[in-house]
Design a protein around this motif. Sequence first.
Motif, PDB file in Angstrom:
ATOM      1  N   TYR A  90       0.816  -1.212   0.000  1.00  0.00           N
ATOM      2  CA  TYR A  90       0.000   0.000   0.000  1.00  0.00           C
ATOM      3  C   TYR A  90       0.852   1.265   0.000  1.00  0.00           C
ATOM      4  O   TYR A  90       0.505   2.253  -0.646  1.00  0.00           O
ATOM      5  CB  TYR A  90      -1.019   0.008   1.143  1.00  0.00           C
ATOM      6  N   ALA A 109     -10.447  -6.908  -4.423  1.00  0.00           N
ATOM      7  CA  ALA A 109     -10.576  -7.306  -3.019  1.00  0.00           C
ATOM      8  C   ALA A 109     -10.866  -8.793  -2.983  1.00  0.00           C
ATOM      9  O   ALA A 109     -11.562  -9.324  -3.840  1.00  0.00           O
ATOM     10  CB  ALA A 109     -11.690  -6.527  -2.332  1.00  0.00           C
ATOM     11  N   HIS A 110     -10.344  -9.441  -1.993  1.00  0.00           N
ATOM     12  CA  HIS A 110     -10.580 -10.874  -1.822  1.00  0.00           C
ATOM     13  C   HIS A 110     -11.415 -11.090  -0.568  1.00  0.00           C
ATOM     14  O   HIS A 110     -11.630 -10.174   0.221  1.00  0.00           O
ATOM     15  CB  HIS A 110      -9.245 -11.620  -1.708  1.00  0.00           C
ATOM     16  N   PRO A 112     -11.903 -11.753   2.983  1.00  0.00           N
ATOM     17  CA  PRO A 112     -10.922 -11.518   4.042  1.00  0.00           C
ATOM     18  C   PRO A 112     -10.621 -12.751   4.882  1.00  0.00           C
ATOM     19  O   PRO A 112     -11.504 -13.545   5.196  1.00  0.00           O
ATOM     20  CB  PRO A 112     -11.564 -10.427   4.900  1.00  0.00           C
ATOM     21  N   ASP A 113      -9.335 -12.886   5.218  1.00  0.00           N
ATOM     22  CA  ASP A 113      -8.888 -13.891   6.179  1.00  0.00           C
ATOM     23  C   ASP A 113      -8.936 -13.260   7.561  1.00  0.00           C
ATOM     24  O   ASP A 113      -9.101 -12.051   7.704  1.00  0.00           O
ATOM     25  CB  ASP A 113      -7.447 -14.312   5.885  1.00  0.00           C
ATOM     26  N   LYS A 115      -6.480 -12.649   9.523  1.00  0.00           N
ATOM     27  CA  LYS A 115      -5.418 -11.654   9.652  1.00  0.00           C
ATOM     28  C   LYS A 115      -5.838 -10.311   9.069  1.00  0.00           C
ATOM     29  O   LYS A 115      -5.409  -9.258   9.528  1.00  0.00           O
ATOM     30  CB  LYS A 115      -4.128 -12.134   9.007  1.00  0.00           C
ATOM     31  N   ASP A 116      -6.698 -10.324   8.047  1.00  0.00           N
ATOM     32  CA  ASP A 116      -7.164  -9.067   7.453  1.00  0.00           C
ATOM     33  C   ASP A 116      -8.043  -8.288   8.421  1.00  0.00           C
ATOM     34  O   ASP A 116      -8.055  -7.058   8.403  1.00  0.00           O
ATOM     35  CB  ASP A 116      -7.929  -9.329   6.151  1.00  0.00           C
ATOM     36  N   SER A 121      -6.528  -5.298   4.976  1.00  0.00           N
ATOM     37  CA  SER A 121      -6.013  -5.702   3.668  1.00  0.00           C
ATOM     38  C   SER A 121      -5.377  -4.502   2.978  1.00  0.00           C
ATOM     39  O   SER A 121      -5.553  -3.347   3.384  1.00  0.00           O
ATOM     40  CB  SER A 121      -7.156  -6.244   2.811  1.00  0.00           C
ATOM     41  N   ASN A 122      -4.649  -4.770   1.904  1.00  0.00           N
ATOM     42  CA  ASN A 122      -4.054  -3.681   1.123  1.00  0.00           C
ATOM     43  C   ASN A 122      -5.140  -2.791   0.540  1.00  0.00           C
ATOM     44  O   ASN A 122      -4.998  -1.570   0.514  1.00  0.00           O
ATOM     45  CB  ASN A 122      -3.159  -4.244   0.027  1.00  0.00           C
TER      46      ASN A 122
END
Length: 139
Positions: A90, A109-110, A112-113, A115-116, A121-122
């Motif tokens: 980013y 965008a994916h 989210p896991d 960790k996100d 996320s970016n």
Amino acid sequence: MFKKILVPVDVSLTTDTQKLLHHAKTLAEQWGSEVDVVSVIPTVGMPIVGSYMTEDFEKSAKSETEAELARQMEIADLHGGRHVLVGTVYDRVIALANSLGVDLILIGAHQPDLKDYLLGSNAARLVRHSAKSVLVLRD
């Protein structure tokens, strides 16, 4: 509407990259925009991890990423600037967007896991921190 579009991609995710490039091409044709595409190679981070990498790792990774980015853009029949950078995704995308004077950042965008949710996320960081307009393309 937007005259210059920046599209950050992860070339290792071919399907996602092609989807983004297809949408970027469509938008650019509709708006008469220029398109730049960037792929950022994350830094290794911890010195203990970096010690396992060969001295030419970064150079090799950059060369391979440049070739793959060119291939992906050719498949998508998208003509524009290509950039391969090394660093935090980013941060590097925001800096490039500012230096190129882009009007819009088009990012995917994916799902989210965990960790996100903790780190973000970016795409979320770009939306929060970029002074440029950001269009997030959802799955």
